[in-house]
Design a protein around this motif. Structure first.
Motif, mmCIF file in Angstrom:
data_model
loop_
_atom_site.group_PDB
_atom_site.id
_atom_site.type_symbol
_atom_site.label_atom_id
_atom_site.label_comp_id
_atom_site.label_asym_id
_atom_site.label_seq_id
_atom_site.Cartn_x
_atom_site.Cartn_y
_atom_site.Cartn_z
ATOM 1 N N HIS A 143 -8.488 -1.862 -1.040
ATOM 2 C CA HIS A 143 -8.837 -2.939 -1.558
ATOM 3 C C HIS A 143 -8.152 -4.521 -1.478
ATOM 4 N N GLY A 144 -7.900 -5.046 -0.637
ATOM 5 C CA GLY A 144 -7.414 -6.596 -1.021
ATOM 6 C C GLY A 144 -5.799 -6.437 -0.232
ATOM 7 N N GLY A 145 -6.408 -5.640 1.138
ATOM 8 C CA GLY A 145 -4.842 -5.525 1.587
ATOM 9 C C GLY A 145 -4.008 -5.537 2.134
ATOM 10 N N ALA A 146 -4.081 -7.617 2.592
ATOM 11 C CA ALA A 146 -3.727 -8.689 2.575
ATOM 12 C C ALA A 146 -2.360 -9.314 1.774
ATOM 13 N N GLY A 147 -2.510 -8.967 0.900
ATOM 14 C CA GLY A 147 -1.957 -9.434 -0.817
ATOM 15 C C GLY A 147 -0.491 -8.430 -0.183
ATOM 16 N N GLY A 148 0.406 -9.044 -1.039
ATOM 17 C CA GLY A 148 1.723 -8.017 -1.468
ATOM 18 C C GLY A 148 1.329 -7.002 -1.147
ATOM 19 N N VAL A 149 1.190 -6.254 -2.872
ATOM 20 C CA VAL A 149 0.534 -4.778 -3.021
ATOM 21 C C VAL A 149 0.054 -3.721 -2.498
ATOM 22 N N GLY A 150 -0.704 -4.620 -1.525
ATOM 23 C CA GLY A 150 -1.770 -4.693 -0.118
ATOM 24 C C GLY A 150 -0.644 -3.904 0.589
ATOM 25 N N THR A 151 0.273 -4.835 1.005
ATOM 26 C CA THR A 151 0.608 -4.561 2.150
ATOM 27 C C THR A 151 1.451 -3.952 2.372
ATOM 28 N N ALA A 152 2.518 -3.718 1.081
ATOM 29 C CA ALA A 152 3.316 -2.629 0.784
ATOM 30 C C ALA A 152 2.196 -0.872 0.330
ATOM 31 N N ALA A 153 1.694 -1.193 0.004
ATOM 32 C CA ALA A 153 0.531 0.069 0.097
ATOM 33 C C ALA A 153 0.425 0.301 1.100
ATOM 34 N N ILE A 154 -0.489 0.009 1.947
ATOM 35 C CA ILE A 154 -0.656 0.638 3.896
ATOM 36 C C ILE A 154 0.522 0.878 4.254
ATOM 37 N N GLN A 155 1.579 0.471 3.748
ATOM 38 C CA GLN A 155 2.742 0.685 5.157
ATOM 39 C C GLN A 155 3.248 2.312 3.682
ATOM 40 N N LEU A 156 3.371 2.305 2.929
ATOM 41 C CA LEU A 156 3.927 3.518 2.508
ATOM 42 C C LEU A 156 3.322 4.528 2.418
ATOM 43 N N ALA A 157 1.414 4.453 2.233
ATOM 44 C CA ALA A 157 0.876 5.574 2.526
ATOM 45 C C ALA A 157 0.793 5.930 3.946
ATOM 46 N N ARG A 158 0.821 5.187 5.166
ATOM 47 C CA ARG A 158 0.913 5.436 6.297
ATOM 48 C C ARG A 158 2.060 6.432 6.672
ATOM 49 N N ALA A 159 3.544 6.253 6.443
ATOM 50 C CA ALA A 159 4.518 6.557 6.153
ATOM 51 C C ALA A 159 4.596 7.604 5.811
ATOM 52 N N ALA A 160 3.631 8.468 4.500
ATOM 53 C CA ALA A 160 3.075 9.457 4.434
ATOM 54 C C ALA A 160 2.515 10.502 5.169
#
Length: 314
Positions: A143-160
């Protein structure tokens, strides 16, 4: 040293005594400092720095060069490029950090990217993998994918190896969020895109009732942001039916040992991915230290993708 200073809710750049490193500590000449929601709250008097950190100087993440070492500090040398989450005082020309909280800056990152990395990537990595135990193949909702933590979480999850869906309120930003590896959707009706094994809650209370209904069996909700509200009502029977879990987490007030462990995990598991280009730090805008008020206004205005970063020596 010059530092951002909070006085009666206003922001100024004022002179302060230079800090000195104690045992095991490092004096860092700050080059860049990212802005975060906690800084906005601290400015309003709602989120004071932990004991021992400057109360009037905001700033939770820094990147810079080692200027001096305190007694017993030996992990880094003068001139090394380092970054860290700090308890406060980061938006200044100098900051003191325990060496165990510091991480090396990957060679591929410039100062603006390094200054916007520590808080959001450590927070996202800790929440997803240490707290929620996200696994490859699971479905994550951010929730809130455009913010700093959101963009980090998306990339980390995809990498995993996880599948990622992200709510993004501003329609114009959804394509950029999708480019990071998520299905970017409007916040309304998000349960229809589930069920979700893990939900990373960066917005707050309004989402919680539907979060519970959107969980997969054994699903987990991790709450690390409450900008939209802190109180709600939940259907506990629905939570019980899916054997769901709700977990809250912050980093700022944790003991040194826990912060150091979170930093080591990021250093070993995540930083190598920046060297390969698998991860990046989206930076929305940078501001010189003298324009700190404009930087805070840009953060508060929203509508950005990624980080707002102060460049200290400009």
């Amino acid at each position: 040293m010059r530092a951002v200073t909070i006085k009666d809710g206003t922001l100024r750049v004022e002179d302060h005594p230079d800090p000195e490193p104690g045992a095991g500590e490092v004096l860092v000449r700050v080059k860049a400092a990212g802005l975060n929601g906690a800084d906005m709250m601290q400015r309003r008097g709602l989120y004071p720095a932990p004991p021992g950190w400057p109360q009037e100087i905001p700033g939770m993440e820094i990147a810079g060069e080692v200027a001096a070492l305190g007694p017993g500090a030996r992990r880094f040398a003068a001139g090394d490029r380092v970054m860290a989450i700090v308890g406060g005082g980061g938006q200044a020309e100098l900051a003191v950090v325990h060496e165990r909280e510091l991480m090396p800056v990957p060679e591929t990152l410039d100062w603006s990217a390094a200054g916007g990395l520590p808080e959001v990537f450590v927070t996202a990595h800790d929440a997803l993998f240490t707290q929620a135990q996200l696994r490859p193949g699971e479905h994550l909702l951010v929730h809130g994918g455009a913010g700093g933590v959101g963009t980090a979480a998306i990339q980390l999850a995809r990498a995993a190896g996880a599948r990622v869906t992200a709510t993004v309120r501003r329609e114009q930003a959804r394509a950029e969020v999708a480019a990071l590896g998520a299905e970017a959707i409007a916040p309304e009706g998000f349960p229809g895109h589930g069920p979700f094994d893990v939900i990373l809650e960066l917005v707050g209370a309004p989402n919680m009732p539907e979060n519970v209904t959107a969980l997969a069996l054994g699903g987990r909700v991790v709450v690390i942001g409450v900008s939209a509200g802190v109180k709600t009502e939940l259907n506990l029977l629905a939570l019980m039916a899916v054997r769901g879990r709700i977990h809250g987490s912050t980093l700022r007030a944790r003991p040194l040992e826990e912060k150091a462990l979170a930093a080591r995990r990021l250093e070993h598991e995540v930083l190598p991915l920046f060297a390969t280009g698998a991860l990046r730090v989206p930076v929305a805008e940078t501001f010189p230290l003298a324009d700190v008020a404009a930087a805070y206004e840009a953060f508060a205005a929203g509508g950005k993708l990624g980080k707002i970063v102060l460049l200290i020596d400009q």
